[in-house]
Write an enzyme that holds these catalytic residues in place. Structure first.
Site, short mmCIF file in Angstrom:
data_model
loop_
_atom_site.label_atom_id
_atom_site.label_comp_id
_atom_site.label_asym_id
_atom_site.label_seq_id
_atom_site.Cartn_x
_atom_site.Cartn_y
_atom_site.Cartn_z
N ARG A 18 0.91 -1.33 -0.02
CA ARG A 18 0.00 0.02 -0.09
C ARG A 18 1.03 1.15 0.14
O ARG A 18 0.91 2.11 -0.95
CB ARG A 18 -1.05 0.12 1.22
CG ARG A 18 -2.07 0.98 1.27
CD ARG A 18 -1.61 2.44 1.73
NE ARG A 18 -0.84 2.43 2.98
CZ ARG A 18 -0.56 3.50 3.53
NH1 ARG A 18 -0.37 4.57 2.82
NH2 ARG A 18 -0.01 3.52 4.84
N ASP A 19 1.64 1.48 1.18
CA ASP A 19 2.34 2.76 1.27
C ASP A 19 3.54 2.73 0.20
O ASP A 19 4.10 3.79 -0.26
CB ASP A 19 2.93 2.80 2.68
CG ASP A 19 3.17 4.08 3.12
OD1 ASP A 19 3.23 4.91 2.23
OD2 ASP A 19 4.17 4.40 4.06
N HIS A 208 4.92 4.25 12.78
CA HIS A 208 5.22 4.13 11.33
C HIS A 208 6.35 5.17 11.27
O HIS A 208 6.12 6.22 11.07
CB HIS A 208 3.89 4.60 10.65
CG HIS A 208 4.02 4.54 9.11
ND1 HIS A 208 3.21 3.36 8.32
CD2 HIS A 208 4.55 5.33 8.55
CE1 HIS A 208 3.60 4.04 7.20
NE2 HIS A 208 4.30 5.03 6.83
N HIS A 210 9.37 6.55 8.54
CA HIS A 210 10.27 6.69 7.31
C HIS A 210 11.76 7.09 7.51
O HIS A 210 11.96 7.65 8.85
CB HIS A 210 9.60 7.83 6.44
CG HIS A 210 8.37 7.33 5.92
ND1 HIS A 210 8.19 7.19 4.37
CD2 HIS A 210 7.17 7.01 6.65
CE1 HIS A 210 6.86 6.77 4.42
NE2 HIS A 210 6.65 6.83 5.30
N CYS A 241 8.54 9.86 -0.67
CA CYS A 241 7.83 11.03 -1.06
C CYS A 241 8.47 11.46 -2.24
O CYS A 241 9.79 12.24 -2.54
CB CYS A 241 7.74 12.15 -0.09
SG CYS A 241 7.34 13.45 -0.88
N ASN A 250 9.51 4.23 3.66
CA ASN A 250 9.35 3.50 5.13
C ASN A 250 10.66 2.76 5.58
O ASN A 250 11.48 2.24 4.72
CB ASN A 250 8.40 2.48 4.93
CG ASN A 250 6.87 2.95 5.04
OD1 ASN A 250 6.35 2.86 4.09
ND2 ASN A 250 6.55 3.67 6.11
#
Lengths: 313, 313
Positions: A18-19, A208, A210, A241, A250
């Site tokens: 997903r991410d 969560h 990064h 990003c 992540n």
């Protein structure tokens, strides 16, 4: 202090499908998504956040959520969960029989507005609407930019506490705390997590992180010491990003699984299967952000390897 | 626990000009070395390990140690120190008037033999010979592969303790503990450092970490909690091991300075000057391993930046 007060076991939610896939500029072919998710579901994860039910114009790479949902293997013991932004996404997920979804919102209004076109409190109102539907699918919440916002900097703790209080007040028991652009530091992560864990002992907080500034593993270590045992991470370090130059993904699941296991912290993950999945992901998307994919297994260097010139120190 | 028991201030020894340049395959022109050292000596470091006095056949890039020593600027408040392997290096360094040098050895015999062609205890005997010379230059020691050896894996604590005991018994007050190939984990680093700090309260231990598996900052955080306040690091993340595929360099000085400052831990380093030096190093050697050089200053993302798609979380 005589030890780091570390947990014996941690719970890792794999969010790469997903991410990670959501921010790929090129559409990741549906069959590749399914292939990766099937590889991941053989690694021992109890929870894989495998897609998002969002508007395809907002996130084109999640447009095939329904087809992916229909075609992935569903081995026993693995829960396949998804991200949703609103009631529409919730109803789609419920229609497909998902057991649990995470409604995402941001700790700052400017960030919430940029992503969801409403304020943080309006997102909480959406969460309440979803709950009122009385559907079977369990609702969790995820709070983005808790440790730093690209527009507002670091939100005051009182703001975070107010939002968590409203969310928990609706009966939410699982709440994600995201360092969305990777700007948190270990002291800050510890301080915020310790206060929230103390204040809401019955809530499960997911951290969560990064790795934008290289502090991801240190932030996880600090969160663990604050009592956090649930973490999100992405296979191959996907995520990040694309519009913030240099911003990282992540933390790579295979990196933290290796480090945790060396620390004696149980993850339940098969590292060799996970590394195989990470390599396949790298082939598919053409990039990765994973110390493990660069350096190999920790044992590779620990148990035998070539002479390093810089072993002079 | 209610806090991480972090120090208010840490001491960073910049080792890039030695640990970084020494492993470059191409000779780094002497004028470039001098330029970088001069940029670093304007950043606020109290100690810069600027070269090594070793046999030029062993480390060709250190062959110009004398010329570098003669030509660098020497601003007040900065001590320029060097690495040495033996008595010959010690005498060369003393002849050039160095105030302090670090004699390096390894925590395992196989590693010591591969680098110095003698056992660890024979290296300690060399240290004793140097001390017997009664020269003015202060001798420190550095112990490589404390947290993992490419040939023997992780040395038992009893072995580390025995070597530290012999070294400290000779009157050494500054002792480096190096994770030479970057295979340590935070629990291990904490456990070893806490025991040594307890056992030798009058010794200053320097922790020297490489970021091979992404745990460098977490290992530093753990070391801090064990009472370590002195760290080595390399501008631009130079260092590492050209013959161990994927092995990474020292943790980047600019990365830890940024993270420490966000944690409220004083470093005394001018981050903007340091980043300028890191960029220059990257131009000179053509590579780097620095989150800061990739992502910019932490404030760049914290205080303003573009919308990230993955801020959906």
């Amino acid at each position: 202090m005589k030890n780091l007060n570390l947990p014996k076991k941690v719970f890792i939610k794999e969010v790469g499908p997903r991410d990670g896939f959501q921010i790929e500029k090129k559409f990741v072919p549906t069959e590749n998504k399914i292939e990766v998710i099937d590889m991941l579901s053989a690694c021992g994860f109890a929870d894989i956040q495998y897609t998002a039910f969002v508007h395809p114009k907002a996130i084109p790479n999640m447009a095939d959520a329904a087809e992916v949902s229909a075609k992935i293997k569903r081995p026993a013991g693995v829960e396949f969960t998804a991200l949703i932004p609103n009631q529409k996404g919730y109803e789609r997920a419920c229609g497909l029989g998902l057991k649990r979804v995470e409604l995402t919102m941001s700790a700052t209004d400017s960030h919430n507005l940029s992503n969801l076109n409403c304020t943080s409190l309006e997102s909480i109102a959406r969460l309440e609407e979803c709950l009122k539907l009385g559907l079977e699918t369990q609702l969790c919440a995820g709070l983005a930019v808790v440790f730093g916002c690209p527009f507002e900097g670091r939100p005051p703790y009182e703001r975070i506490r107010m939002l968590v209080d409203r969310i928990v007040g609706l009966g939410i028991k699982d709440l994600g705390l995201a360092d969305t652009s990777g700007v948190g530091d270990p002291k800050q992560v510890y301080d915020i997590c310790a206060r929230l864990v103390d204040a809401y002992p019955s809530v499960t907080f997911y951290v969560h992180v990064h790795n934008t500034h290289g502090a991801a593993v240190a932030n996880i270590l600090a969160a663990m010491q604050a009592g956090i045992t649930h973490f999100d991470s992405s296979v191959a370090g996907l995520g990040g990003c694309p519009y913030a130059p240099g911003a990282s993904g992540n933390v790579a699941t295979e990196d933290i699984v290796q480090i945790f296991e060396y620390m004696g912290i149980e993850t339940g993950i098969d590292i060799d299967r996970l590394i195989a999945a990470a390599k396949r992901v790298e082939e598919i998307v053409g990039h990765s952000d994973s110390a493990t994919l660069k350096a190999g297994k920790m044992g590779h260097l620990v148990e035998g390897g070539p002479i390093c010139q810089n072993n002079r120190q």
